[in-house]
Design a protein around this motif. Structure first.
Motif, PDB file in Angstrom:
ATOM      1  N   LYS A 202       1.393   5.703   4.215  1.00  0.00           N
ATOM      2  CA  LYS A 202       0.395   4.642   4.380  1.00  0.00           C
ATOM      3  C   LYS A 202       0.941   3.415   5.090  1.00  0.00           C
ATOM      4  CE  LYS A 202      -1.584   6.179  -0.012  1.00  0.00           C
ATOM      5  NZ  LYS A 202      -1.992   5.790  -1.376  1.00  0.00           N
ATOM      6  N   LYS A 204       0.984   2.222   8.341  1.00  0.00           N
ATOM      7  CA  LYS A 204       0.437   2.361   9.697  1.00  0.00           C
ATOM      8  C   LYS A 204       1.159   1.463  10.696  1.00  0.00           C
ATOM      9  CE  LYS A 204      -3.726   0.741  10.418  1.00  0.00           C
ATOM     10  NZ  LYS A 204      -5.194   0.584  10.440  1.00  0.00           N
ATOM     11  N   VAL A 277      -5.705  10.354   3.576  1.00  0.00           N
ATOM     12  CA  VAL A 277      -5.413   8.917   3.437  1.00  0.00           C
ATOM     13  C   VAL A 277      -6.318   8.066   4.318  1.00  0.00           C
ATOM     14  CG1 VAL A 277      -3.664   7.128   3.843  1.00  0.00           C
ATOM     15  CG2 VAL A 277      -3.016   9.281   2.730  1.00  0.00           C
ATOM     16  N   GLU A 308      -3.523   2.852  -3.320  1.00  0.00           N
ATOM     17  CA  GLU A 308      -3.392   2.445  -1.916  1.00  0.00           C
ATOM     18  C   GLU A 308      -2.309   1.397  -1.780  1.00  0.00           C
ATOM     19  OE1 GLU A 308      -4.017   2.516   2.054  1.00  0.00           O
ATOM     20  OE2 GLU A 308      -5.086   3.728   0.592  1.00  0.00           O
TER      21      GLU A 308
END
Length: 322
Positions: A202, A204, A277, A308
């Motif tokens: 997660k 990015k 995700v 998250e």
């Protein structure tokens, strides 16, 4: 005298006392009385700890460890290094950059192949979580990654970079890794796996930075996009699709680039997780991979049930690049 001034004076006196003790201990080490000095360090550590002088105990053990390292007394140095961690654990000290840098300094001086080093880094990462990250503090991971990079231990360096926020450093390490250990035909695979793994975690932003920096810096990659290598074009489009969040784009992209994605059997496993995700794809009932590949995937990503923004799996192992 105000309370704050009183605390400063007390701290200065304590530090002065520690420095006088360090001077005597240093003299013993310089004379070669390693065992006697080691035992004295331990005695003083437990005395300070019993008096709740945790910072003084940590500082004394840190400088003692460095001193023993400088005389190649690895066992004594490793023992004092563990006491540094004990002082942090028992004092519930805050996770601060200065402390993380001390831990990284100790790690850098330990014998690269010693079991004590493995135990030290595992315990240091566990302490550094501070309740916010299951995998350890990202700053500590970054410091460890840089140390391992300097040692040319690229596979373990990339593992720690993956759990840091240093996409640029990771990319520069991967360029060196690819140039020194990889085949020219695999230059795209080095960065593709890193980007996919960052996305699975997660992260990015780091995924984008590692891709742009790697493709810009690698001497064997012509300027793009678009790129000569289809796999690099896929990663470029994938990062754009993640920003857009449209499932149809993601699905078509994965279908169109299957020939490139079949170069590594893990790619589609990573993409399954990325679909969950970023695009709301429901998890599969059962993974198509078991055994080693399944273990590698779980090692990197955990069970997939974390909140998250959290990293996953407490005791991950480095995932080798083929």
């Amino acid at each position: 005298m105000s309370e704050q001034e009183g605390l400063r004076c007390s701290s200065a006196r304590n530090r002065g006392g520690v420095q006088r003790v360090e001077g005597k201990l240093r003299a013993s080490v310089e004379k070669g009385d390693y065992y006697e000095a080691h035992q004295m360090y331990r005695t003083l550590f437990f005395r300070y700890m019993s008096q709740a002088k945790h910072p003084e105990a940590r500082e004394l053990m840190f400088h003692g460890a460095l001193l023993f390292f400088s005389y190649n007394q690895q066992n004594s140095a490793a023992d004092l290094s563990m006491l540094v961690l004990e002082s942090l654990e028992k004092s519930e000290a805050k996770v601060e950059d200065e402390v993380l840098e001390q831990l990284a300094k100790i790690f850098s001086m330990m014998d690269h192949n010693s079991p004590e080093r493995v135990a030290f880094v595992s315990r240091a990462l566990k302490w550094s979580t501070g309740g916010s990250s299951k995998l350890g503090n990202p700053k500590l991971h970054q410091l460890l990654a840089v140390t391992l990079w300097k040692e040319q231990n690229y596979s373990e360096s990339r593992y720690h970079f993956l759990h840091s926020s240093d996409g640029e450093g990771c990319a520069q390490m991967l360029v060196e890794y690819s140039a020194s250990r990889g085949f020219r035909s695999e230059v795209d695979m080095f960065v593709a796996q890193a980007v996919l793994q960052f996305l699975c975690l997660k992260n990015k932003n780091s995924a984008s930075v590692v891709f742009s920096t790697y493709t810009e810096k690698h001497p064997s990659i012509e300027k793009g996009p678009p790129f000569v290598q289809p796999l690099l074009n896929f990663i470029w489009f994938l990062l754009l699709a993640v920003d857009g969040g449209k499932l149809t784009v993601f699905t078509v992209l994965c279908e169109q680039y299957q020939p490139s994605l079949k170069r590594d059997p893990m790619y589609n496993e990573y993409l399954d997780r990325i679909g969950q995700v970023f695009f709301g794809v429901p998890p599969k009932q059962s993974s198509s991979y078991g055994g080693l590949l399944g273990n590698l995937l779980n090692s990197l990503m955990g069970s997939g049930e974390e909140e998250e923004g959290e990293e996953v799996q407490e005791d991950g192992s480095p995932i080798e690049l083929d």
